[in-house]
Design an enzyme around this catalytic site. Structure first.
Site, PDB file in Angstrom:
ATOM      1  N   LYS A   1       0.862  -1.184   0.000  1.00 30.05           N
ATOM      2  CA  LYS A   1       0.000   0.000   0.000  1.00 30.05           C
ATOM      3  C   LYS A   1       0.897   1.232   0.000  1.00 30.05           C
ATOM      4  CE  LYS A   1      -3.451   2.486   2.693  1.00 30.05           C
ATOM      5  NZ  LYS A   1      -4.497   2.390   3.724  1.00 30.05           N
TER       6      LYS A   1
ATOM      7  N   LYS B   1      -2.419  -1.496  -3.694  1.00 28.23           N
ATOM      8  CA  LYS B   1      -3.224  -0.271  -3.605  1.00 28.23           C
ATOM      9  C   LYS B   1      -2.351   0.958  -3.721  1.00 28.23           C
ATOM     10  CE  LYS B   1      -6.150   1.976  -0.195  1.00 28.23           C
ATOM     11  NZ  LYS B   1      -6.651   1.926   1.148  1.00 28.23           N
TER      12      LYS B   1
HETATM   13  N1  LIG Z   1      -6.453   2.687   6.690  1.00 28.07           N
HETATM   14  C1  LIG Z   1      -6.878   3.743   5.947  1.00 28.07           C
HETATM   15  C2  LIG Z   1      -7.418   3.486   4.586  1.00 28.07           C
HETATM   16  N2  LIG Z   1      -8.074   2.366   4.201  1.00 28.07           N
HETATM   17  C3  LIG Z   1      -8.451   2.572   2.871  1.00 28.07           C
HETATM   18  C4  LIG Z   1      -7.987   3.821   2.457  1.00 28.07           C
HETATM   19  C5  LIG Z   1      -8.134   4.502   1.138  1.00 28.07           C
HETATM   20  C6  LIG Z   1      -9.203   4.030   0.236  1.00 28.07           C
HETATM   21  C7  LIG Z   1      -9.538   4.947  -0.879  1.00 28.07           C
HETATM   22  O1  LIG Z   1      -8.926   6.013  -1.090  1.00 28.07           O
HETATM   23  O2  LIG Z   1     -10.464   4.598  -1.585  1.00 28.07           O
HETATM   24  C8  LIG Z   1      -7.329   4.383   3.533  1.00 28.07           C
HETATM   25  C9  LIG Z   1      -6.756   5.747   3.482  1.00 28.07           C
HETATM   26  C10 LIG Z   1      -5.409   5.979   3.999  1.00 28.07           C
HETATM   27  O3  LIG Z   1      -4.554   5.096   4.061  1.00 28.07           O
HETATM   28  O4  LIG Z   1      -5.164   7.121   4.384  1.00 28.07           O
END
Ligand SMILES: NCc1[nH]cc(CCC(=O)O)c1CC(=O)O
Ligand SMILES: [Mg+2]
Length: 330
Positions: free
Chosen positions: A196, A254
């Site tokens: 991620k 992601k």
């Molecule tokens: N644990 C946080 C989380 N879980 C999913 C997303 C993002 C999902 C999206 O942008 O659709 C995020 C945002 C982040 O890491 O700040």
């Protein structure tokens, strides 16, 4: 000059093109992310995400029924938690009667076949808007892991099927696996956000949950000490292999579309199922262009989701899941 090999030959008719089609997108490929809030009969639109809402549990359950009847088999859950429940421990995340726990029970009751994948991370519960507990101005990896284990066991008790840790702490897959095993949840799986990236494409999501890192000089201003640097790809392979070794059942990459090179490389390397997250900013871009009449909404959705599958995804987390399912069913 005679051309012996003509690629256009197999593109002549729709039937021929169907026969040689390599990738087929179906509703089995989709997981729908869902935003939940307190209250009843409540539904609020999310700015920058046209067509996406925060809903109270009752309306969320109704939505899940509809999604399942359209062929969507999984939902990924996110809670909008009120500010007074947030602190630096994240303890609301393992409240037996918390919003997430009650949502899981309600969906399980109404749509037992739906695969429930709650987000496991502290940011919606953190007064600082971070995915971890902060000690001495830093995200404390191991203290955060202990909290994530408590959260996971609590969500498993509520009836969740697959934990989806999105926090990027080191060693949390092994810790969560051990916690689940020790508490008898041997069939509860882990979908690990293994690679991620710290991405600007999460902007609309953070507005939806009011979960962006807070402006405060004593805490990190962004998530770069735990989420990955977008300049790197070999590091993603290392992250993935570690999570596989720690016992993950599914590996997540992601964001999605700008990161399909990573998906393809990981596909070549592992045989576990791969999930790809078509994130909020990707959805927002497509919707903005479509609303301006600059892109054909329906065609662009089907094309982009098919390309994510072509790159190697077995499942796609996407805010367009419902729309895409309706398109595929028609
Ligand atoms: N644990 C946080 C989380 N879980 C999913 C997303 C993002 C999902 C999206 O942008 O659709 C995020 C945002 C982040 O890491 O700040
Ligand atoms: Mg990792």
């Amino acid at each position: 000059m005679i051309i012996n090999s003509r690629n256009r030959r197999l593109r002549t008719t729709p039937a021929l093109r169907a026969l040689v089609q390599e990738t087929v997108l179906t509703t089995n490929d989709f997981v729908m992310p869902i935003f939940v809030m307190e209250g009843s009969q409540k539904q609020e639109p999310i700015s920058a995400m046209p067509g996406i809402f925060r809903r109270s549990i009752d309306l969320t359950v109704q939505e899940c029924r509809e999604l399942f009847s359209l062929g969507i088999k999984g939902v990924n859950l996110y809670m909008k938690v009120s500010e007074d429940l947030k602190d630096n421990t994240g303890k609301e995340a393992w409240n037996k009667n918390g919003l997430m726990q009650n949502t899981i029970k309600a969906i399980k009751d109404a749509v037992p076949e739906m695969v429930i994948m709650p987000d496991v991370a502290l940011d919606p519960y953190s007064m600082y808007g971070h995915d971890g507990i902060i000690n001495n101005g830093k995200i404390d990896n191991d203290a955060t892991n202990e909290a994530l284990v408590k959260m996971s066991v609590s969500l498993a008790e509520a009836g969740a099927d697959i934990m989806a840790p999105s926090d990027m702490m080191d060693g949390r897959v092994a810790a969560i696996r051990q916690g689940l095993e020790e508490n008898g949840f041997t069939d509860v799986g882990i979908l690990s956000y293994a690679a991620k990236y710290a991405s600007s494409f999460y902007g609309p999501f953070r507005t939806a949950l009011d979960s962006a890192p807070k402006e405060n000089q004593d805490i990190p201003k962004d998530k770069k000490t735990y989420q990955m640097d977008f300049h790197n790809s070999r590091e993603a392979l290392d992250e993935v292999l570690k999570d596989v070794a720690e016992g993950a059942d599914i590996i997540m990459i992601k964001p999605g579309i700008p990161y399909l090179d990573i998906v393809s490389k990981v596909r070549d390397m592992i045989d576990l199922p791969i999930a790809v997250y078509n994130v909020s900013g990707e959805y927002a871009m497509l919707k903005a262009a479509a609303q301006n009449g600059w892109l054909d909404n329906d065609k662009a959705i089907i094309e982009s989701l098919t390309c994510i599958k072509r790159a190697g995804a077995d499942m796609i987390f996407t805010y367009a899941a419902k729309e895409a399912a309706i398109l595929l069913n028609s």
